[in-house]
Design an enzyme around this catalytic site. Structure first.
Site, PDB file in Angstrom:
ATOM      1  N   ARG A 131       4.024   2.601   2.788  1.00 30.08           N
ATOM      2  CA  ARG A 131       5.023   1.458   3.888  1.00 30.08           C
ATOM      3  C   ARG A 131       6.164   1.897   3.524  1.00 30.08           C
ATOM      4  O   ARG A 131       6.479   0.902   3.974  1.00 30.08           O
ATOM      5  CB  ARG A 131       3.870   0.914   2.691  1.00 30.08           C
ATOM      6  CG  ARG A 131       2.556   0.157   3.753  1.00 30.08           C
ATOM      7  CD  ARG A 131       2.048   1.223   3.839  1.00 30.08           C
ATOM      8  NE  ARG A 131       0.287   0.353   5.516  1.00 30.08           N
ATOM      9  CZ  ARG A 131      -0.500   1.411   5.211  1.00 30.08           C
ATOM     10  NH1 ARG A 131      -0.600   2.747   5.053  1.00 30.08           N
ATOM     11  NH2 ARG A 131      -1.519   0.301   5.874  1.00 30.08           N
ATOM     12  N   HIS A 188      40.426   4.578   7.344  1.00 34.06           N
ATOM     13  CA  HIS A 188      41.986   5.220   6.311  1.00 34.06           C
ATOM     14  C   HIS A 188      41.583   5.211   5.718  1.00 34.06           C
ATOM     15  O   HIS A 188      39.964   5.034   5.490  1.00 34.06           O
ATOM     16  CB  HIS A 188      42.373   3.880   6.545  1.00 34.06           C
ATOM     17  CG  HIS A 188      43.323   3.204   7.979  1.00 34.06           C
ATOM     18  ND1 HIS A 188      44.760   3.622   8.626  1.00 34.06           N
ATOM     19  CD2 HIS A 188      42.595   2.196   8.397  1.00 34.06           C
ATOM     20  CE1 HIS A 188      44.916   2.923   9.408  1.00 34.06           C
ATOM     21  NE2 HIS A 188      43.505   2.182  10.225  1.00 34.06           N
ATOM     22  N   LEU A 191       0.607  -0.925   0.103  1.00 34.70           N
ATOM     23  CA  LEU A 191       0.064   0.202   0.319  1.00 34.70           C
ATOM     24  C   LEU A 191       0.483   1.209  -0.254  1.00 34.70           C
ATOM     25  O   LEU A 191       1.765   1.432   0.017  1.00 34.70           O
ATOM     26  CB  LEU A 191      -0.857   0.007   1.831  1.00 34.70           C
ATOM     27  CG  LEU A 191      -1.915  -1.239   1.436  1.00 34.70           C
ATOM     28  CD1 LEU A 191      -2.379  -1.589   3.175  1.00 34.70           C
ATOM     29  CD2 LEU A 191      -3.161  -0.666   0.598  1.00 34.70           C
ATOM     30  N   PRO A 192      -0.214   2.313  -0.557  1.00 30.47           N
ATOM     31  CA  PRO A 192       1.251   3.862   0.063  1.00 30.47           C
ATOM     32  C   PRO A 192       1.335   3.824   1.106  1.00 30.47           C
ATOM     33  O   PRO A 192       1.461   3.466   1.744  1.00 30.47           O
ATOM     34  CB  PRO A 192      -0.059   4.635  -0.842  1.00 30.47           C
ATOM     35  CG  PRO A 192      -1.135   3.979  -2.018  1.00 30.47           C
ATOM     36  CD  PRO A 192      -1.053   2.891  -1.590  1.00 30.47           C
ATOM     37  N   GLU A 217      43.622  -0.277   6.586  1.00 22.40           N
ATOM     38  CA  GLU A 217      43.960   0.071   5.583  1.00 22.40           C
ATOM     39  C   GLU A 217      44.330  -1.057   4.043  1.00 22.40           C
ATOM     40  O   GLU A 217      44.495  -2.226   4.688  1.00 22.40           O
ATOM     41  CB  GLU A 217      45.124   1.748   5.463  1.00 22.40           C
ATOM     42  CG  GLU A 217      45.424   1.951   4.742  1.00 22.40           C
ATOM     43  CD  GLU A 217      44.192   2.818   3.894  1.00 22.40           C
ATOM     44  OE1 GLU A 217      43.676   2.196   2.979  1.00 22.40           O
ATOM     45  OE2 GLU A 217      45.173   4.197   3.286  1.00 22.40           O
ATOM     46  N   ARG A 227      39.485  10.020   8.860  1.00 24.54           N
ATOM     47  CA  ARG A 227      40.624   8.986   9.282  1.00 24.54           C
ATOM     48  C   ARG A 227      41.509   9.403  10.424  1.00 24.54           C
ATOM     49  O   ARG A 227      41.036  10.537  11.012  1.00 24.54           O
ATOM     50  CB  ARG A 227      41.289   9.500   7.448  1.00 24.54           C
ATOM     51  CG  ARG A 227      41.131  10.242   6.542  1.00 24.54           C
ATOM     52  CD  ARG A 227      42.138  10.629   5.350  1.00 24.54           C
ATOM     53  NE  ARG A 227      43.344   9.789   5.381  1.00 24.54           N
ATOM     54  CZ  ARG A 227      44.130  10.706   4.392  1.00 24.54           C
ATOM     55  NH1 ARG A 227      43.820  11.101   4.373  1.00 24.54           N
ATOM     56  NH2 ARG A 227      45.603   9.840   4.824  1.00 24.54           N
ATOM     57  N   HIS A 228      42.291   9.065  10.859  1.00 20.85           N
ATOM     58  CA  HIS A 228      43.050   9.214  11.669  1.00 20.85           C
ATOM     59  C   HIS A 228      44.051  10.149  11.686  1.00 20.85           C
ATOM     60  O   HIS A 228      43.538  10.693  10.682  1.00 20.85           O
ATOM     61  CB  HIS A 228      43.594   7.665  12.203  1.00 20.85           C
ATOM     62  CG  HIS A 228      44.793   7.641  10.355  1.00 20.85           C
ATOM     63  ND1 HIS A 228      45.737   8.456  10.585  1.00 20.85           N
ATOM     64  CD2 HIS A 228      44.693   6.723   9.604  1.00 20.85           C
ATOM     65  CE1 HIS A 228      46.453   7.574   9.201  1.00 20.85           C
ATOM     66  NE2 HIS A 228      45.390   7.475   9.372  1.00 20.85           N
ATOM     67  N   ARG A 287       3.540   7.390 -14.615  1.00 25.67           N
ATOM     68  CA  ARG A 287       2.118   8.067 -14.374  1.00 25.67           C
ATOM     69  C   ARG A 287       2.296   9.339 -14.912  1.00 25.67           C
ATOM     70  O   ARG A 287       1.279  10.669 -15.396  1.00 25.67           O
ATOM     71  CB  ARG A 287       1.478   7.868 -13.606  1.00 25.67           C
ATOM     72  CG  ARG A 287       1.145   8.236 -13.138  1.00 25.67           C
ATOM     73  CD  ARG A 287      -0.671   7.916 -11.681  1.00 25.67           C
ATOM     74  NE  ARG A 287       0.257   8.110 -10.977  1.00 25.67           N
ATOM     75  CZ  ARG A 287       0.521   8.852 -10.209  1.00 25.67           C
ATOM     76  NH1 ARG A 287       0.001  10.002 -10.811  1.00 25.67           N
ATOM     77  NH2 ARG A 287       1.577   8.916  -9.375  1.00 25.67           N
ATOM     78  N   ASN A 310      52.588   9.462   7.648  1.00 25.56           N
ATOM     79  CA  ASN A 310      52.089  10.598   6.320  1.00 25.56           C
ATOM     80  C   ASN A 310      52.826  11.635   6.527  1.00 25.56           C
ATOM     81  O   ASN A 310      53.248  11.626   5.976  1.00 25.56           O
ATOM     82  CB  ASN A 310      50.725  11.522   7.139  1.00 25.56           C
ATOM     83  CG  ASN A 310      49.409  10.270   7.287  1.00 25.56           C
ATOM     84  OD1 ASN A 310      48.396   9.674   7.896  1.00 25.56           O
ATOM     85  ND2 ASN A 310      49.441   9.079   6.439  1.00 25.56           N
ATOM     86  N   ARG A 344      47.317   4.144  14.585  1.00 26.34           N
ATOM     87  CA  ARG A 344      46.806   4.727  14.091  1.00 26.34           C
ATOM     88  C   ARG A 344      45.492   5.695  14.360  1.00 26.34           C
ATOM     89  O   ARG A 344      45.278   6.393  15.013  1.00 26.34           O
ATOM     90  CB  ARG A 344      47.392   5.550  13.380  1.00 26.34           C
ATOM     91  CG  ARG A 344      47.320   4.718  12.046  1.00 26.34           C
ATOM     92  CD  ARG A 344      48.001   5.058  10.824  1.00 26.34           C
ATOM     93  NE  ARG A 344      47.660   4.514   9.240  1.00 26.34           N
ATOM     94  CZ  ARG A 344      48.084   3.730   9.245  1.00 26.34           C
ATOM     95  NH1 ARG A 344      48.862   3.031   9.586  1.00 26.34           N
ATOM     96  NH2 ARG A 344      48.028   2.999   7.890  1.00 26.34           N
ATOM     97  N   LYS A 395      43.717   2.613 -11.103  1.00 28.63           N
ATOM     98  CA  LYS A 395      43.356   2.039  -8.824  1.00 28.63           C
ATOM     99  C   LYS A 395      42.517   1.423  -8.108  1.00 28.63           C
ATOM    100  O   LYS A 395      42.649   0.979  -7.441  1.00 28.63           O
ATOM    101  CB  LYS A 395      43.496   3.706  -8.523  1.00 28.63           C
ATOM    102  CG  LYS A 395      44.533   4.691  -8.856  1.00 28.63           C
ATOM    103  CD  LYS A 395      44.900   5.683  -8.256  1.00 28.63           C
ATOM    104  CE  LYS A 395      44.503   6.077  -6.701  1.00 28.63           C
ATOM    105  NZ  LYS A 395      45.075   6.942  -6.331  1.00 28.63           N
ATOM    106  N   LYS A 409       8.062   1.269   0.978  1.00 30.86           N
ATOM    107  CA  LYS A 409       8.530   0.545  -0.715  1.00 30.86           C
ATOM    108  C   LYS A 409       9.976   2.010  -1.373  1.00 30.86           C
ATOM    109  O   LYS A 409      10.417   1.287  -1.145  1.00 30.86           O
ATOM    110  CB  LYS A 409       7.119   0.808  -1.290  1.00 30.86           C
ATOM    111  CG  LYS A 409       5.971  -0.608  -1.272  1.00 30.86           C
ATOM    112  CD  LYS A 409       4.990  -1.188  -2.236  1.00 30.86           C
ATOM    113  CE  LYS A 409       4.559   0.861  -3.230  1.00 30.86           C
ATOM    114  NZ  LYS A 409       3.701   1.327  -1.490  1.00 30.86           N
TER     115      LYS A 409
END
Length: 758
Positions: free
Chosen positions: A367, A710, A364-365, A644, A571-572, A396, A578, A623, A673, A369
């Protein structure tokens, strides 16, 4: 909460009326206790231990003392959950040599006592006298927090089901971590001032960052109907091409001029898949309160090139339900090992129509869906299955306009019935045509509320695709009323109705027209979602469901709901690798990274201060654990699936070193990649594979979750929520020291970004 620390801490939180009231407020939970010891000048091979009252911390026999785990270079930690009948705990700390039991050095002073989460007596240092002229002093942090039954059940299940040591680092696949109890004098974020809104930054323009959207109108643009409402040419020349822009986490059809956003689904033979459901060819019921299998992270053996799946003993594998067709692209979904073998067998022996799958919504509408269809579409696309959402209401509106009153939907209106069946047939024909061009899963979104309509669709599908009916049933009047009001606010059907109450009356009349003729699904293959939308229980019934992909869909639906809650991705903090420009590794944080950890703790404390059931998820790399360490008040869970992307033999190298020493690998990665796999390492597609249990668990959670992970992992997670094409994942922006807040709810997915540091 009961807290003890060094003598520099205030004692005001250790007792009094406020403590008693808080314990009463949180009655029904269990204590989660974290014991920590810190010493920057630890000598020799002495390991901190805890011993004391049975059964929690061993016994008063020092040889049976429980070792504390190293959390950082100077911090040791032991945490556990206290059963309700053992909330009085006597204990002491001691030091033991690493490689033998004696001699032990027991801390000076009386026993420490924790009663109902409250530390008795004054907070003090742990002082150990090694000999007459040498004392060792440890700062002590004792924290007890009462965990809600829901959060405890989820976290403890993850711990028990996934405690599998790594063959490399000797750490759990998923493990419970401590709730930090560090005070301000230890560099806590509590001393930092943070205005959350001050740190808001614009999100990327193509991300899921809009306001309210109407999911039904964001689906596939009809080929066979133009915007003028007339049929297109036989060759389909008047139809719109299919490009995408993300709005609210749902794909929006755009003109073909937006070439850079065109969806390209990768070669699925590069993907791996798993199943966590049990085949059922008769009517069965799955309750969300039952133990869910298959939620484990993947145990990645770092000594080989590809991951291997850890499965629960009770789960079984679905064979792939799509058959071999060399002329149909992407006909074989992701699979690995025995699943791939089953897929080949199914493809060679199965009927032709099983190459494609149509999920036909019924209900039914109002609900849920369309929102369920949108979530399922996003999930299957993320896994690499070419999937599209076809909404009959959109057909429609394009053919008959948006001003149709409730009379159009009466069962005794033959013109209305004919018009609605016509647009349903047009939508289904479009879906079948799309499948014949390479589409795999079509989600057909309409009420389909009578057997006559469903029989029409099954006849149209004969020899072309397999149909599974997905019926959504909701008996909660509050949820229905909420959905109706959202419909009036968002649906183009009522965009030109200035009177909200008039629109509400019209829609309820339309709903009554559907209710008068509604016939529940009892034919064919079907899945019934009964009161699942709230996430508080409910049932799923399945009939004549078999195969790899249908089983996977059932498994996803068991765990999904529409409860609004935020998910924070970050991210850490910056690591020492880094700074050096090295990939992978397991180094600790730089000075900037430590500062970010404190700011993040302050942010989380303020953003989630009213969310007692929130949790913190990290990878098992230090990290992320160190970044989460200052965050107090929430349980922490470590997932190996959040580690990571593993760079294999390139781990610890810089990209310049790879380019110089391994030029062929450097060029192969540069070219693709997404699919490129480091030698003896992983690809982005491998990462997606092992993240599926994390996605399922995030969908299942009703409380907020903070994910500290990561760059590659967060790219894959973010792509799921933002519904981004797979080919974009390796290039998504995931800056350091930035929080991405994903708001999950009935209106889709919205995003907000906070940059805490430059």
């Amino acid at each position: 909460m009961g807290t003890g620390a060094s003598k520099n801490e205030e004692d005001g939180s250790h007792g009094g009326e406020g403590r008693e009231e808080e314990n009463l407020d949180q009655a029904g939970g269990q204590l989660y206790v974290s014991l920590k010891m810190e010493n920057f000048k630890l000598k020799g091979d002495l390991i901190p231990h805890v011993y004391g009252s049975v059964p929690l911390v061993g016994s008063w026999d020092s040889s049976k003392a429980l070792p504390m785990e190293r959390e950082s270079a100077s911090m040791w930690e032991l945490s556990f959950v206290v059963p309700p009948n053992h909330e009085t705990l006597d204990f002491k700390f001691l030091l033991k040599p690493k490689y033998h039991n004696v001699p032990c050095v027991v801390e000076e002073g009386p026993n420490r006592q924790l009663i109902g989460g409250t530390l008795q007596g004054d907070a003090r240092l742990a002082i150990f006298r090694r000999n007459s002229d040498e004392n060792l002093e440890y700062r002590v942090f004792i924290k007890a927090d009462r965990v809600s039954p829901f959060d405890l059940a989820a976290s403890w299940r993850a711990y028990q089901e996934n405690f599998r040591p790594s063959s490399v680092r000797g750490i759990p696949d998923v493990s419970m971590a401590s709730v930090s109890g560090m005070g301000a004098e230890n560099g806590s974020a509590a001393s930092l001032e943070l205005d959350i809104e001050h740190y808001v930054v614009p999100a990327p323009s193509t991300s899921a960052n809009s306001g309210l959207v109407y999911a039904a109108n964001m689906t596939e643009t009809p080929r066979s109907i133009t915007h003028a409402g007339v049929f297109s040419n036989a060759d389909g020349s008047s139809s719109l091409s299919n490009s995408f822009k993300d709005v609210g986490g749902i794909s929006v059809d755009r003109p073909a001029t937006i070439k850079e956003m065109e969806v390209v689904i990768p070669d699925p033979s590069k993907l791996y898949s798993s199943s966590g459901m049990v085949e059922s060819k008769s009517v069965g019921t799955f309750s969300t309160s039952q133990k869910q299998d298959g939620l484990r992270g993947l145990f990645v053996d770092r000594g080989v090139g590809s991951p291997r799946l850890v499965k629960s003993s009770s789960s079984s594998t679905f064979p792939i339900d799509h058959k071999l067709d060399t002329e149909t692209k992407n006909s074989m979904p992701a699979a690995a090992g025995a699943v791939a073998a089953a897929a080949v067998a199914d493809q060679m022996l199965g009927p032709k129509e099983d190459r494609h799958l149509a999920i036909v919504l019924v209900g039914l509408p109002a609900r849920g869906k369309t929102f369920t269809a949108a979530k399922l579409t996003r999930y299957l696309r993320w896994l690499g299955h070419e999937t599209k959402h076809f909404n009959v209401g959109k057909y429609r509106r394009l053919k008959h306009g948006v001003n149709q009153s409730a009379d159009f939907f009466r069962a005794d209106n033959p013109e209305g019935i004919e018009a609605r069946n016509e647009v349903a047939a047009l939508a289904f024909d479009d879906m079948v045509s799309w499948m014949q061009e390479g589409g795999q899963v079509g989600i057909f979104d309409a009420t389909n509320s009578t057997r006559k309509r469903r029989n029409m669709l099954m006849k149209m599908a004969e020899g072309k695709c397999k149909i599974i009916f997905l019926e959504t049933i909701c008996n909660d009047e509050r949820i229905i009323e909420r959905n109706i009001r959202l419909k009036i606010q968002q649906s183009p059907d009522y965009a030109e109705e200035p009177d909200f109450e008039a629109g509400l009356r019209d829609f309820k009349t339309r709903l009554a027209n559907y209710e008068n003729v509604y016939e529940p699904v009892e034919e064919g293959s079907y899945i019934k979602m009964i009161d699942m939308v709230s996430g508080h229980g409910g049932q799923i019934q399945v009939n004549n469901i078999s195969g790899y992909l249908p089983g996977r869909i059932v498994f996803f639906l068991v765990n999904t709901h529409l409860t609004p809650r935020p998910i924070l991705l970050t991210r850490h903090g910056e690591s020492k690798d880094n700074v050096r420009g090295r990939i992978g590794g397991d180094t600790d944080l730089s000075d900037n990274g430590e500062l970010y950890a404190k700011k993040l703790a302050n942010f989380v404390e303020k953003r989630l201060k009213t969310e007692r059931a929130a949790s913190i998820w990290t990878s098992t790399l230090q990290r992320t654990i160190l970044t989460a360490s200052p965050i107090g008040g929430f349980p922490k869970i470590q997932w190996r699936a959040l580690d990571e992307i593993y760079a294999g033999v390139c781990d610890g190298m810089t990209y310049e070193e790879i380019k110089k020493n391994m030029p062929e690998e450097y060029e192969a990665r540069k070219k693709d990649k997404l699919r490129y796999r480091y030698p003896r390492g992983e690809s982005y597609l491998d990462v997606i594979q092992r993240l599926e249990p994390v996605i399922i668990e995030l969908e299942r959670q009703r409380a907020p979750v903070v994910v500290i992970s990561h760059q590659a992992v967060l790219r894959a997670l973010y792509a799921y929520f933002a519904d981004r094409p797979l080919k974009e994942i390796p290039h998504l922006e995931m800056p350091l020291h930035t929080i991405i807040e994903i708001q999950m709810g009935v209106t889709g997915v919205q995003e907000k970004r906070y940059k805490l540091m430059d």
